[in-house]
Design an enzyme around this catalytic site. Structure first.
Site, mmCIF file in Angstrom:
data_model
loop_
_atom_site.group_PDB
_atom_site.id
_atom_site.type_symbol
_atom_site.label_atom_id
_atom_site.label_comp_id
_atom_site.label_asym_id
_atom_site.label_seq_id
_atom_site.Cartn_x
_atom_site.Cartn_y
_atom_site.Cartn_z
ATOM 1 N N ALA A 1 8.432 51.911 -26.579
ATOM 2 C CA ALA A 1 9.685 51.558 -27.236
ATOM 3 C C ALA A 1 9.497 51.615 -28.752
ATOM 4 C CB ALA A 1 10.118 50.169 -26.803
ATOM 5 N N LYS B 1 7.086 57.725 -15.536
ATOM 6 C CA LYS B 1 5.988 57.918 -14.600
ATOM 7 C C LYS B 1 4.936 56.814 -14.780
ATOM 8 C CE LYS B 1 2.767 60.597 -17.249
ATOM 9 N NZ LYS B 1 1.869 61.675 -17.448
ATOM 10 N N GLU C 1 -6.166 69.156 -24.456
ATOM 11 C CA GLU C 1 -6.245 68.011 -25.348
ATOM 12 C C GLU C 1 -7.662 67.886 -25.906
ATOM 13 O OE1 GLU C 1 -3.747 64.472 -24.093
ATOM 14 O OE2 GLU C 1 -4.294 65.347 -22.168
ATOM 15 N N HIS D 1 4.129 67.241 -15.414
ATOM 16 C CA HIS D 1 4.511 68.091 -16.547
ATOM 17 C C HIS D 1 4.370 69.573 -16.236
ATOM 18 C CE1 HIS D 1 4.475 64.324 -18.443
ATOM 19 N NE2 HIS D 1 3.235 64.321 -18.910
#
Ligand SMILES: *[C@@H]1O[C@H](CO)[C@@H](O)[C@H](O)[C@H]1NC(C)=O
Ligand SMILES: *[C@@H]1O[C@H](CO)[C@@H](O)[C@H](O)[C@H]1NC(C)=O
Ligand SMILES: *[C@@H]1O[C@H](CO)[C@@H](O)[C@H](O)[C@H]1NC(C)=O
Ligand SMILES: *[C@@H]1O[C@H](CO)[C@@H](O)[C@H](O)[C@H]1NC(C)=O
Ligand SMILES: *[C@@H]1O[C@H](CO)[C@@H](O)[C@H](O)[C@H]1NC(C)=O
Ligand SMILES: *[C@@H]1O[C@H](CO)[C@@H](O)[C@H](O)[C@H]1NC(C)=O
Length: 763
Positions: free
Chosen positions: A15, A151, A220, A243
């Site tokens: 958030a 998820k 990554e 994804h």
């Protein structure tokens, strides 16, 4: 009408980083079109504690670039006024929330448009919250309810189904918005649009006749952040199942007639899953970066022999059977790789031969790249190689790039100037994009229940089949070099380099050298004892020491290993921690073998290969499996398998003296495949013989006492409390006896070292 937005987990990380910013931008875009809003940050803490936290977050929000400073200040002020924190723990809290929404609407005389709940909370809390929303926060007729979920949506097919069923009792399918933030990436969100707009060019070539392969890649550089979560999931559940699978469906699904028709898009997506061939174990390779074990041990308070098989790298090849028959679709992702980048590459077949000018544009790769971000290019873009066609630009929010800041940049083998490049005029966060699509009710940008279950149905069998597979260990970053390169052969994938070398310099200079071991005597020979992991650690380093000594003296180290369960931990330890082990100059011999084909799990060699050999880099001609299968039959005397192995030993091993022989001891006192009842004189001068086991498979090939007793060092490993009784018995027998074959182990000119763990020694 009026819209109430409730963010559960409203002061949490997600958030703070993305959601409030996304809702703020939604607010800015929608207030001018006549909607009014109230925002609630929901959480478990009391309001007096979390209200200041929430306002800290809201004060840090930014306006989009095209909003002036003055207007931004006004908008922010308004946004703060319509936002507040609300504690949401009990059912009463939810009822209270609903009442205050209604009261607010009445006071202001407003019509309600809808209520949006964003569940940024752990998945285990979904069902209860959904139930409370259903029982007390449904808006009155006419207004919509939308509940957004993040998820993980389960762990496999079954758990996903359970969760879906639970949610289904509280929410209608069309009320649920399952977020896959990848679908909000601007390039991903426009794959279908691109395919529609360039249909004329793409239609003839979007099939098995023209496609060479498709690669969907998310690399990554970071390591795993939330080990406790990740270790249960691994890269396939974390990234591939969701994804990359979403991207795959967007690239392969049939185009809907009408892109704004969500239902049609979702149905076409679902159809892809029915045409996929099932994934088998051979279509996947997995890896794990080297320091992962240590991170798991530390974070999860595990002991040093804890081995996690969770993959942090995976490649999958899947092939579907109709339109794209035999066109491999690779999905690749991993942590601690050489670069951070995400893209989907559609590579077309090379159907041009350039006789003279091989640098001509016709001769270069023909490809379309959906570049999600980062990497060389560092901005989201769609690239079409100039030898294909000139694509039309997505829409007025996109622009063509003709001037490149860095002219030298290359993207997947081609200089940037060889592509037509288009990019969004303004870069947007995925969450901002998705929040606006939730508001617009565009369900095709989210994961429907049916699609979710279809995806798990596709992935679950593979996940089950690799549960016990040992991942290839890679050092991380640039040092991975070609270790993770893969070879695609028909439908099967493998690493190109069958064996792995991790050099001295890659192990971070760590050599653990403190052993909590107890030294003593057992049957008049040296004994070490300790907890299993320390004991194995000691044994592994003793073997390494013997190897170094032998190689220093004679350039080669001959190690004979036994089968069975006890040495598995040793094999793992050698593969995982002894990166400086001189495998190149080591020869591996078998102490004994079962008369089964070497490619069967019962075979000792099979387990040695699976647990050790495939993870270390050693020349294959240094590996000496026992020839139990000759002339397409098993252990037949006249095929002379024992003679062949003996000749091989004589040829390679100086004076047939192994440097180190590792034995285990069975419950019945057998060693190698020399069972109770056998005596050295039965085998004369032979080094290798066939024997009979009392248990299946009965036939065995084994080194003889003669061969074992010529060794320089014999290590005898005994672990587990079930061996305690045998240990007691062995400590009591003084003389050599046919009942305890182990008593005949007495090297002529070498020594025996017992490795007995506490459980076996002390029960
Ligand atoms: C919040 O209010 C409760 C009681 O209403 C009180 O016990 C607590 O100390 C307050 N906390 C803060 C941080 O003010
Ligand atoms: C919601 O709750 C009501 C009862 O309050 C129940 O009848 C209904 O089945 C629930 N689920 C949905 C999806 O409406
Ligand atoms: C496409 O679908 C949308 C939403 O269902 C609808 O409003 C629109 O009329 C459709 N367009 C065409 C050309 O059918
Ligand atoms: C590990 O141990 C530490 C200290 O003993 C403790 O604070 C931590 O919560 C433990 N972690 C787990 C995952 O058990
Ligand atoms: C591009 O490469 C050329 C030759 O390799 C070099 O001279 C030039 O400086 C490079 N330009 C940039 C912008 O890096
Ligand atoms: C081979 O073994 C013999 C006898 O054990 C020994 O004298 C000789 O040094 C060994 N040769 C090598 C190269 O180790």
């Amino acid at each position: 009408g009026h819209v109430s937005v409730v963010i559960l987990g409203g002061t949490g990380d997600l958030a703070r980083k993305y959601l409030w910013q996304g809702f703020f931008e939604l607010y800015i875009n929608q207030v001018s079109s006549g909607h009014s809003f109230s925002f609630y940050g929901g959480g478990l803490s009391p309001a007096n504690k979390s209200t200041p936290v929430l306002f800290q977050i809201l004060k840090a929000l930014n306006c989009p670039k095209d909003v002036s400073k003055e207007r931004c200040a006004i908008l922010k002020e308004q946004f703060l006024r319509v936002s507040k924190y609300k504690q949401l723990t009990t059912l009463e809290d939810y009822q209270d929330l609903s009442k205050s929404i209604q009261k607010h609407l009445q006071q202001e005389g407003m019509v309600e448009a809808g209520r949006l709940f964003y569940l940024s909370v752990p998945a285990f809390a979904y069902a209860e919250i959904a139930d409370r929303i259903n029982s007390s926060c449904r808006p009155p007729n006419g207004a919509w309810l939308r509940v957004v979920l993040e998820k993980p949506f389960g762990h496999d097919f079954k758990s996903a189904q359970v969760l879906a069923t639970q949610l289904g009792t509280s929410l209608k399918d069309e009320e649920m918005y399952r977020i896959d933030h990848y679908l909000g990436k601007q390039v991903v969100a426009n794959i279908l649009q691109f395919r529609v707009q360039n249909k004329k060019h793409l239609d003839p070539m979007w099939n098995k006749y023209f496609l060479e392969r498709v690669e969907i890649v998310l690399k990554e550089t970071l390591d795993v952040k939330r080990i406790a979560f990740y270790d249960q999931y691994g890269v396939i559940r974390d990234v591939l199942q969701n994804h990359l699978t979403e991207v795959m469906t967007l690239l392969t699904m049939r185009l809907p007639q009408n892109l704004s028709n969500s239902q049609e898009a979702l149905t076409n997506k679902l159809n892809i899953f029915t045409s996929l061939l099932p994934l088998s174990k051979n279509q996947a390779v997995i890896g794990q970066y080297q320091s992962y074990q240590r991170e798991v041990q530390q974070e999860l308070n595990k002991t040093k022999d804890h081995v996690s098989l969770t993959p942090t790298f995976a490649v999958l090849a899947h092939i579907d059977e109709s339109q794209y028959e035999d066109v491999p679709i690779l999905m690749i992702s991993g942590k601690q790789l050489d670069e951070r980048v995400g893209y989907a590459r559609v590579l077309f077949k090379d159907n041009v031969f350039c006789l003279q000018n091989q640098n001509s544009v016709h001769c270069k790769p023909k490809q379309i790249i959906f570049y999600f971000g980062h990497g060389n290019l560092n901005y989201p873009a769609i690239l079409v190689s100039k030898n294909l066609f000139k694509p039309s630009v997505i829409d007025s929010d996109w622009k063509e790039v003709t001037e490149h800041k860095d002219k030298n940049v290359t993207v997947l083998g081609l200089p940037i100037s060889d592509y037509y490049v288009q990019t969004p005029k303004v870069q947007k966060e995925s969450y901002t994009e998705l929040i606006s699509r939730i508001f617009a009710g565009q369900q095709n940008c989210f994961v429907s229940t049916e699609n979710l279950l279809a995806s798990w149905d596709f992935w679950t069998p593979l996940l089950t089949s690799i549960t016990n597979t040992f991942p290839r260990i890679y050092p991380g970053g640039a040092a991975n070099n070609d270790m993770l390169d893969i070879l695609l052969k028909g439908r099967d994938l493998s690493y190109i380099n069958e064996v792995v070398l991790i050099g001295d310099n890659q192990m971070g200079g760590q050599t653990a050298n403190h052993f909590q071991v107890m030294q003593g005597k057992f049957r008049n020979d040296e004994m070490v004892s300790g907890w299993t992991e320390e004991l194995i650690e000691k044994l592994a380093s003793d073997i390494e020491e013997a190897a170094e000594k032998a190689i220093l003296e004679g350039g080669v180290f001959h190690l004979a290993l036994s089968g069975g369960a006890s040495p598995l931990a040793l094999f793992h330890r050698l593969a995982l921690h002894h990166f400086a082990f001189p495998w190149r100059d080591t020869h591996i011999w078998m102490v004994d073998e079962r008369c089964v084909p070497l490619n069967e799990p019962e075979s000792n060699f099979y387990s040695l290969h699976d647990n050790l050999l495939q993870h270390v880099k050693m020349p294959y001609y240094n590996i000496h499996p026992m020839p139990v299968q000759l002339n397409q039959r098993l252990c037949v005397e006249e095929d002379k398998g024992t003679w062949l192995y003996e000749e091989e030993i004589k040829k390679f091993v100086n004076a047939s003296r192994f440097h180190f022989v590792l034995l285990g001891v069975g419950y019945d006192g057998h060693i190698a495949s020399l069972f109770p009842g056998v005596k050295p004189e039965h085998h004369g001068k032979n080094l290798v013989v066939f024997t009979e086991s009392p248990v299946k498979p009965h036939q065995r090939m084994s080194l003889t006492f003669n061969a074992i007793n010529q060794a320089q060092k014999v290590g005898i490993l005994i672990i587990g409390k079930y061996k305690h009784e045998a240990v007691i018995q062995m400590s009591r027998v003084k003389e050599e006896t046919a009942q305890w074959p182990v008593t005949w182990v007495k090297p002529d000119n070498g020594n025996v070292l017992w490795y007995i763990d506490y459980e076996a020694l002390l029960g």
